[in-house]
Design a protein around this motif. Structure first.
Motif, PDB file in Angstrom:
ATOM      1  N   ALA A  33       2.624   6.896  -0.022  1.00  0.00           N
ATOM      2  CA  ALA A  33       3.214   8.114  -0.594  1.00  0.00           C
ATOM      3  C   ALA A  33       2.654   8.348  -1.985  1.00  0.00           C
ATOM      4  N   ALA A  34       2.466   7.261  -2.721  1.00  0.00           N
ATOM      5  CA  ALA A  34       2.021   7.378  -4.112  1.00  0.00           C
ATOM      6  C   ALA A  34       0.574   7.860  -4.218  1.00  0.00           C
ATOM      7  N   ASP A  35      -0.270   7.472  -3.284  1.00  0.00           N
ATOM      8  CA  ASP A  35      -1.697   7.829  -3.443  1.00  0.00           C
ATOM      9  C   ASP A  35      -2.124   9.039  -2.602  1.00  0.00           C
ATOM     10  N   GLY A  36      -1.146   9.724  -2.005  1.00  0.00           N
ATOM     11  CA  GLY A  36      -1.487  10.952  -1.283  1.00  0.00           C
ATOM     12  C   GLY A  36      -1.857  10.750   0.181  1.00  0.00           C
ATOM     13  N   THR A  37      -1.901   9.481   0.614  1.00  0.00           N
ATOM     14  CA  THR A  37      -2.286   9.209   2.004  1.00  0.00           C
ATOM     15  C   THR A  37      -1.289   9.816   2.988  1.00  0.00           C
ATOM     16  N   LEU A  38      -0.005   9.606   2.719  1.00  0.00           N
ATOM     17  CA  LEU A  38       1.024  10.124   3.636  1.00  0.00           C
ATOM     18  C   LEU A  38       0.950  11.641   3.747  1.00  0.00           C
ATOM     19  N   LEU A  51      -1.791  -0.407   4.752  1.00  0.00           N
ATOM     20  CA  LEU A  51      -2.245   0.664   3.862  1.00  0.00           C
ATOM     21  C   LEU A  51      -3.705   1.033   4.154  1.00  0.00           C
ATOM     22  N   VAL A  52      -4.549   0.031   4.352  1.00  0.00           N
ATOM     23  CA  VAL A  52      -5.970   0.286   4.603  1.00  0.00           C
ATOM     24  C   VAL A  52      -6.145   1.110   5.882  1.00  0.00           C
ATOM     25  N   ASP A  53      -5.283   0.854   6.883  1.00  0.00           N
ATOM     26  CA  ASP A  53      -5.368   1.585   8.152  1.00  0.00           C
ATOM     27  C   ASP A  53      -4.958   3.048   7.971  1.00  0.00           C
ATOM     28  N   LEU A  54      -3.862   3.250   7.211  1.00  0.00           N
ATOM     29  CA  LEU A  54      -3.402   4.622   6.984  1.00  0.00           C
ATOM     30  C   LEU A  54      -4.448   5.410   6.199  1.00  0.00           C
ATOM     31  N   ARG A  55      -5.125   4.706   5.275  1.00  0.00           N
ATOM     32  CA  ARG A  55      -6.170   5.392   4.491  1.00  0.00           C
ATOM     33  C   ARG A  55      -7.343   5.801   5.377  1.00  0.00           C
ATOM     34  N   MET A  56      -7.688   4.927   6.328  1.00  0.00           N
ATOM     35  CA  MET A  56      -8.774   5.273   7.263  1.00  0.00           C
ATOM     36  C   MET A  56      -8.414   6.546   8.020  1.00  0.00           C
ATOM     37  N   ARG A  97       6.739  -1.185   1.808  1.00  0.00           N
ATOM     38  CA  ARG A  97       5.796  -1.146   0.672  1.00  0.00           C
ATOM     39  C   ARG A  97       4.552  -0.334   1.019  1.00  0.00           C
ATOM     40  N   THR A  98       4.133  -0.435   2.289  1.00  0.00           N
ATOM     41  CA  THR A  98       2.993   0.374   2.748  1.00  0.00           C
ATOM     42  C   THR A  98       3.352   1.856   2.604  1.00  0.00           C
ATOM     43  N   THR A  99       4.552   2.218   3.062  1.00  0.00           N
ATOM     44  CA  THR A  99       4.984   3.618   2.976  1.00  0.00           C
ATOM     45  C   THR A  99       4.989   4.085   1.525  1.00  0.00           C
ATOM     46  N   ALA A 100       5.536   3.253   0.644  1.00  0.00           N
ATOM     47  CA  ALA A 100       5.631   3.629  -0.774  1.00  0.00           C
ATOM     48  C   ALA A 100       4.238   3.821  -1.378  1.00  0.00           C
ATOM     49  N   ALA A 101       3.331   2.888  -1.073  1.00  0.00           N
ATOM     50  CA  ALA A 101       1.974   2.989  -1.632  1.00  0.00           C
ATOM     51  C   ALA A 101       1.241   4.192  -1.052  1.00  0.00           C
TER      52      ALA A 101
END
Lengths: 162, 428
Positions: free
Chosen positions: B340-345, B305-310, B334-338
């Motif tokens: 998706a939830a916070d707008g990162t995806l 998740l931290v990497d996708l956010r970067m 779980r990374t995908t779900a999180a």
């Protein structure tokens, strides 16, 4: 003969990993020397530089060398997991800092127990790290699994299945 | 006798009060992790021949990640075999297509400080971020573990890497590890335990610490330990696990280390490893402008998740350059779900990124996203050995998610800090 940092991806390329090991062996080291797998003969010794077998834990990297008939791998140093895998599969792996004196095609006799490599071509010999007796006996049994089979059979005979 | 964290865990697993460096001891294994590629397909037949069965199914975690989803009949066959084996051996901790093993294990609360864990994968060092002594073994050795519940180990020395200072914006754990690979080389760990400490490590979330421990494998270390703290405990609790006694699993202050490397990260620049080896790393400025065809954000070390956010931080409101493919394979469901939830995806896909299935994907050349001859890729993965991601002449550069995302936008390798600075300017 190979240089430093021969990694597990060139020993056992990922794209052939899901297929049979015999097929994978045909592609062993192909990325650095396409002539290696077709040209290698039974009883050959592979010589490497520093950190031979670094990278993945895939033991096919050692297994393909055995399938190709390699008798021993001698290198200045090994990747830790590759080293354990080789011995577990019954492939002799020996650490020898002086091995860079060898030239391609030299005839080598590896004595892992004594810690000595004889170079018949150059009429020379090199000290190497001897393997401890328990590892020698495992290699002589053909690797960890045959070794374990014998141990389990012996325990069963003694009435102690644990 | 003062002991390192590694010595304390090994002593406990060996049923001893203390162990000395260099001693060979037999340890009881607390947890064994297997995956589809090196797991049942190779272990199953041999285990059957031994006739012992699995010593304790509750201590086995099996994950399918390397060959998922199946892309051909061969990978489908391996997966079918894996599922059948899991059922036959009543493996309850079976995570089928839920993510990459090194990320799934901590996510599902299987790791806690003090455990002695083996994994059938070289990046098993990742578990060290949670204060476990976790290391990679081959399939044959795994058979012996599954049959007996034990394995032998030579008690390693520990190399301490003291990371002081504070990382600048746009610089991450991946940059630290690439810089360390260049400085110490790929046998810099010499199959010893490496331990990361210092304020730069303490400041990191667990997912960044996992990148350090993961790439300890690239330093040639057997294990990549980080002593647990409150950040560790919080993560484990949130994952539904029990962190146990954190104070017990710390190295003694006067423990002996093989050596200590001082690493001040304050002025660290983003680093990129040139094709061939992570040890080819250098500051991004030296390869600025290298044209790429593919940018890949994936793998255990580069798609948490931290990497996708970067990556999203760089990509938000921007577009991937024409002719460049940016592939994103999140490290777990779980990374995908999180994300998706916070707008990162959304930030990623709106920028033109192609969302790939969760799994090891193209990292090891097994899944989708393979490179053609002569193609150039920049990737957040851990390794860039010759031909690893595809054709033998393809070239893979390694970089942080910031750097990979920025390079995808500009179509050539570039320093991500320019993008982040611009953003600050835009905002304020």
């Amino acid at each position: 003969m190979f240089g430093d940092d021969i990694d597990t991806d060139v020993l056992a390329p990922g794209q052939y990993m899901k297929g049979p090991v015999a097929e994978l062996a045909k592609h062993c080291l192909e990325a650095v020397d396409p002539a290696f797998a077709p040209g290698v003969a039974d009883g050959d010794v592979v010589v490497g530089g520093r950190n031979f077998g670094l990278g993945s834990s895939r033991e096919q990297a050692a297994q393909v060398l055995k399938i190709l008939g390699i008798e021993a791998v001698v290198a200045r140093s090994f990747g830790g997991i590759f080293y354990r895998n080789a011995l577990n599969l019954g492939l002799v792996a020996v650490v020898c800092p002086a091995i860079c004196a060898v030239k391609p095609g030299d005839i080598l006799i590896v004595d892992a127990r004594a810690g000595r490599i004889e170079n018949r071509t150059q009429n020379d010999s090199y000290e190497c790290e001897p393997l401890p007796e328990h590892l020698i006996s495992m290699i002589e049994a053909g690797g960890l699994i045959p070794h374990l089979e014998r141990k389990l059979a012996a325990e069963l005979k003694n009435g102690d299945p644990t | 006798m003062a002991a390192t964290l590694a010595q304390k865990i090994i002593a406990r697993a060996a049923g001893r009060d203390q162990v000395a460096v260099g001693e060979i001891v037999t340890c009881a294994v607390d947890l064994a992790m297997l995956h589809d590629l090196s797991g049942p397909r190779r272990i199953g037949p041999v285990l059957e021949r031994l006739g012992t069965g699995v010593w304790d199914a509750s201590k086995v975690v099996l994950v399918t990640d390397h060959l998922v989803p199946a892309i051909d009949a061969a990978s489908a066959g391996v997966l079918a075999l894996t599922r059948k084996w899991a059922a036959e051996h009543k493996i309850e901790n079976f995570y089928d297509m839920q993510g990459i093993c090194h990320v799934v294990l901590p996510e599902r609360g299987h790791l806690k400080p003090g455990l002695f864990v083996v994994g059938g994968d070289s990046h098993s060092t990742t578990g060290g971020a949670f204060g476990c002594f976790m290391f990679g073994i081959g399939a044959t050795e795994m058979v012996a573990v599954l049959a007996t519940g034990e394995t032998w180990i030579k008690v390693p020395e520990t190399i301490l890497i003291n990371c002081s200072g504070k990382l600048a914006a746009g610089v991450s754990a991946k940059d630290m590890m690439l810089a360390l690979c260049a400085r110490l080389g790929m046998d810099g760990g010499q199959y010893q335990a490496v331990q990361f400490a210092g304020e730069a490590v303490t400041a990191m979330p667990m997912t960044e610490r996992m990148t350090l421990s993961n790439m300890a494998a690239e330093l040639g270390a057997q294990a990549g330990l980080i002593a647990a703290d409150e950040t560790t405990a919080r993560y484990i609790r949130e994952a539904g696990g029990d962190p146990g006694d954190i104070e017990r699993w710390q190295g003694d202050k006067d423990a002996e280390y093989r050596c200590t490397h001082e690493f001040d990260v304050s002025n660290l620049e983003p680093h990129v490893a040139l094709p061939g080896s992570p040890a080819n790393a250098r500051p991004v400025s030296t390869v600025q402008g290298t044209v790429i065809q593919q940018a890949y954000i994936g793998a255990c070390t580069g798609a948490k998740l931290v990497d996708l956010r970067m990556a999203a931080e760089v990509l938000k409101g921007r577009q991937v350059a024409t002719g460049i493919r940016l592939l994103v394979a999140p490290a777990s469901t779980r990374t995908t779900a999180a994300a998706a939830a916070d707008g990162t995806l959304q930030a990623l896909t709106e920028a033109g990124a192609i969302l790939m299935p969760t799994g090891c994907g193209a990292c090891a050349g097994l899944g989708a996203g393979i490179l053609a001859e002569e193609e150039v890729c920049i990737s957040t993965t851990a390794r860039n050995f010759k031909g690893r991601m595809g054709a033998a002449s393809s070239k893979v550069f390694l970089g942080s998610p910031y750097t990979v995302a920025a390079s995808a936008v500009s179509g050539a390798i570039c320093d991500p800090r320019e993008f982040l600075i611009q953003r600050c300017g835009e905002n304020g």
